[in-house]
Design an enzyme around this catalytic site. Structure first.
Site, PDB file in Angstrom:
ATOM      1  N   ASP A   1    -130.788  59.522  49.604  1.00  0.00           N
ATOM      2  CA  ASP A   1    -130.259  60.758  50.187  1.00  0.00           C
ATOM      3  C   ASP A   1    -128.735  60.710  50.265  1.00  0.00           C
ATOM      4  O   ASP A   1    -128.047  61.657  49.872  1.00  0.00           O
ATOM      5  CB  ASP A   1    -130.813  60.965  51.605  1.00  0.00           C
ATOM      6  CG  ASP A   1    -132.296  61.254  51.640  1.00  0.00           C
ATOM      7  OD1 ASP A   1    -132.672  62.429  51.677  1.00  0.00           O
ATOM      8  OD2 ASP A   1    -133.091  60.288  51.649  1.00  0.00           O
TER       9      ASP A   1
ATOM     10  N   GLU B   1    -127.391  68.174  54.312  1.00  0.00           N
ATOM     11  CA  GLU B   1    -128.322  67.719  55.349  1.00  0.00           C
ATOM     12  C   GLU B   1    -127.841  66.470  56.074  1.00  0.00           C
ATOM     13  O   GLU B   1    -128.142  66.269  57.247  1.00  0.00           O
ATOM     14  CB  GLU B   1    -129.704  67.450  54.731  1.00  0.00           C
ATOM     15  CG  GLU B   1    -130.762  67.150  55.770  1.00  0.00           C
ATOM     16  CD  GLU B   1    -132.166  67.096  55.203  1.00  0.00           C
ATOM     17  OE1 GLU B   1    -133.116  67.023  55.998  1.00  0.00           O
ATOM     18  OE2 GLU B   1    -132.317  67.129  53.977  1.00  0.00           O
TER      19      GLU B   1
ATOM     20  N   ASP C   1    -129.668  69.987  49.409  1.00  0.00           N
ATOM     21  CA  ASP C   1    -130.639  69.018  49.917  1.00  0.00           C
ATOM     22  C   ASP C   1    -130.710  67.895  48.889  1.00  0.00           C
ATOM     23  O   ASP C   1    -131.285  68.058  47.814  1.00  0.00           O
ATOM     24  CB  ASP C   1    -132.018  69.646  50.107  1.00  0.00           C
ATOM     25  CG  ASP C   1    -132.917  68.789  50.989  1.00  0.00           C
ATOM     26  OD1 ASP C   1    -132.643  67.578  51.094  1.00  0.00           O
ATOM     27  OD2 ASP C   1    -133.883  69.313  51.564  1.00  0.00           O
TER      28      ASP C   1
ATOM     29  N   ILE D   1    -132.251  64.979  48.712  1.00  0.00           N
ATOM     30  CA  ILE D   1    -133.642  64.641  48.399  1.00  0.00           C
ATOM     31  C   ILE D   1    -134.516  65.519  49.276  1.00  0.00           C
ATOM     32  O   ILE D   1    -134.708  65.241  50.457  1.00  0.00           O
ATOM     33  CB  ILE D   1    -133.974  63.157  48.632  1.00  0.00           C
ATOM     34  CG1 ILE D   1    -133.186  62.267  47.673  1.00  0.00           C
ATOM     35  CG2 ILE D   1    -135.475  62.919  48.441  1.00  0.00           C
ATOM     36  CD1 ILE D   1    -133.486  60.785  47.811  1.00  0.00           C
ATOM     37  N   ASP D   2    -135.009  66.598  48.706  1.00  0.00           N
ATOM     38  CA  ASP D   2    -135.940  67.464  49.422  1.00  0.00           C
ATOM     39  C   ASP D   2    -137.328  66.874  49.236  1.00  0.00           C
ATOM     40  O   ASP D   2    -137.777  66.652  48.116  1.00  0.00           O
ATOM     41  CB  ASP D   2    -135.880  68.878  48.833  1.00  0.00           C
ATOM     42  CG  ASP D   2    -136.783  69.847  49.563  1.00  0.00           C
ATOM     43  OD1 ASP D   2    -137.022  69.633  50.773  1.00  0.00           O
ATOM     44  OD2 ASP D   2    -137.268  70.798  48.933  1.00  0.00           O
TER      45      ASP D   2
ATOM     46  N   THR E   1    -138.356  63.966  51.371  1.00  0.00           N
ATOM     47  CA  THR E   1    -138.129  62.521  51.508  1.00  0.00           C
ATOM     48  C   THR E   1    -139.443  61.769  51.695  1.00  0.00           C
ATOM     49  O   THR E   1    -139.585  60.649  51.193  1.00  0.00           O
ATOM     50  CB  THR E   1    -137.172  62.238  52.684  1.00  0.00           C
ATOM     51  OG1 THR E   1    -135.943  62.939  52.468  1.00  0.00           O
ATOM     52  CG2 THR E   1    -136.874  60.762  52.800  1.00  0.00           C
TER      53      THR E   1
ATOM     54  N   ASP F   1    -133.537  74.078  52.270  1.00  0.00           N
ATOM     55  CA  ASP F   1    -134.925  73.874  51.853  1.00  0.00           C
ATOM     56  C   ASP F   1    -135.472  75.021  51.008  1.00  0.00           C
ATOM     57  O   ASP F   1    -136.585  74.913  50.471  1.00  0.00           O
ATOM     58  CB  ASP F   1    -135.833  73.703  53.075  1.00  0.00           C
ATOM     59  CG  ASP F   1    -135.679  72.343  53.733  1.00  0.00           C
ATOM     60  OD1 ASP F   1    -135.369  71.373  53.005  1.00  0.00           O
ATOM     61  OD2 ASP F   1    -135.868  72.238  54.957  1.00  0.00           O
TER      62      ASP F   1
END
Length: 352
Positions: free
Chosen positions: A45, A68, A131, A133-134, A136, A284
């Site tokens: 991330d 994020e 984002d 890493i959408d 996770t 998101d």
């Protein structure tokens, strides 16, 4: 065409971050760290956020970013060497893009880039929603996740790019190739290209994608979230039953569900509230919203209201329903039949 450079830089940055996170996942280094809100975060991330923000600001230095993550955990957990090692690897592997995206060489540059994702959003100006890493949880399981980046100008999403390192080109074809980049530009359509293909311009290596507005509910396929905490599986089942959807749902993490709808691998995506107070984050949904919109579909909240990406870091709405233009109105009607015109009975399926 407008926003060509923005789309091109976004594709290059998302591809670089996708290669980076895939490397981390393939090396089984994706152990999570718990944030204050108990949600997981990984070195992937932080690395992906740094790489993308650094790339955006090199090309558009006056733009703002809603990201994020911040660098507080990097510093408190002394993660700088691990993250920089992975960033150095991708910058060498993807050196062809270094002139356009720049390079990160030290801990100060790393943390500065991550912390530049501190915009509060809003209806004015150029703001990127990121984002890194959408999904996770999916990333940690070695399942689906996505790298998501969108440009919002005066509250309107103009560019959306989603990298899907683990997503098959087709969910239903055996031995389908894996990994792709999905791109949409407002008024210019939605596109797909293989993750391994060179990005030489926004569309040179891409082909247009469209969803199936000719399908009725007897043919409709549903994608929904894996985690019960992210979407009400009980309400989903009731909706699918009332609409007489015969196909079993496919459960996937992250905005890859939007990509599946835009690419014609599904006709419906349901994200239904599990909490009365929760509001969705703009990062998101911004990229996925534009992908479905530009491929011929409709995305709203569960009551059929438009999503407002200029109201801050969150959407002032409950849940999300993405579907073909043919099916969307009947889905909204069914939701209202189950929870009330204004959600009076939504509490039956939610916590406070």
């Amino acid at each position: 065409m407008s926003f060509v450079k923005e789309a091109y830089i976004a594709q290059l940055a998302v591809k670089r971050a996708s290669l980076l996170t895939k490397r981390i996942a393939d090396e089984h280094l994706q152990r999570g760290i718990e944030k204050k809100d108990k949600s997981p975060v990984t070195i992937g991330d932080f690395a992906a956020q740094a790489v993308i923000i650094h790339s955006i600001l090199k090309n558009f230095p006056e733009d703002l970013i809603v990201g994020e993550e911040d660098s507080s955990l990097i510093k408190s957990q002394h993660l700088e060497p691990k993250i920089l090692k992975k960033i150095d690897w991708v910058q060498k592997s993807d050196s062809v893009s270094n002139d356009k995206l720049g390079v990160i060489t030290n801990a100060e540059e790393l943390c500065l880039a991550v912390d530049k994702g501190n915009s509060k959003g809003g209806h004015k100006g150029r703001i990127w929603a990121l984002d890194p890493i959408d999904g996770t949880s999916g990333f940690l399981r070695g399942a689906q996740y996505a790298v998501c980046l969108a440009l919002i100008v005066d509250g309107v999403v103009q560019v959306g790019v989603v990298g899907c390192p683990h997503l098959p080109h087709s969910l239903y074809e055996k031995d389908s190739k894996i990994g792709g980049i999905y791109t949409a530009v407002k008024g210019q359509g939605a596109y797909f290209q293989d993750l391994a293909a060179a990005v030489t311009s926004p569309y040179d290596s891409s082909h247009p994608i469209h969803l199936h507005n000719d399908y009725d509910f007897s043919k409709a396929r549903v994608v929904e979230g894996v985690e019960k905490g992210h979407s009400s599986h009980e309400l989903q089942s009731l909706i699918e039953s009332k609409l007489k959807i015969a196909q079993p749902p496919v459960r996937l993490d992250s905005q890859v569900k939007y990509c599946a709808v835009a690419n014609g691998d599904a006709e419906i995506y349901l994200r239904l509230p599990t909490s009365l107070s929760y509001r969705e984050k703009i990062w998101d949904h911004a990229s996925g919203w534009l992908l479905v919109h530009e491929s011929g579909g409709i995305v709203t909240d569960i009551f059929g209201n438009k999503l407002d990406f200029g109201s801050g870091r969150t959407l002032n709405s409950q849940g999300v329903i993405a579907a073909t233009a043919t099916l969307h109105p009947e889905i909204i009607k069914t939701v209202k039949d189950l929870v009330g015109e204004h959600g009076q009975m939504l509490y039956r399926f939610c916590s406070a």
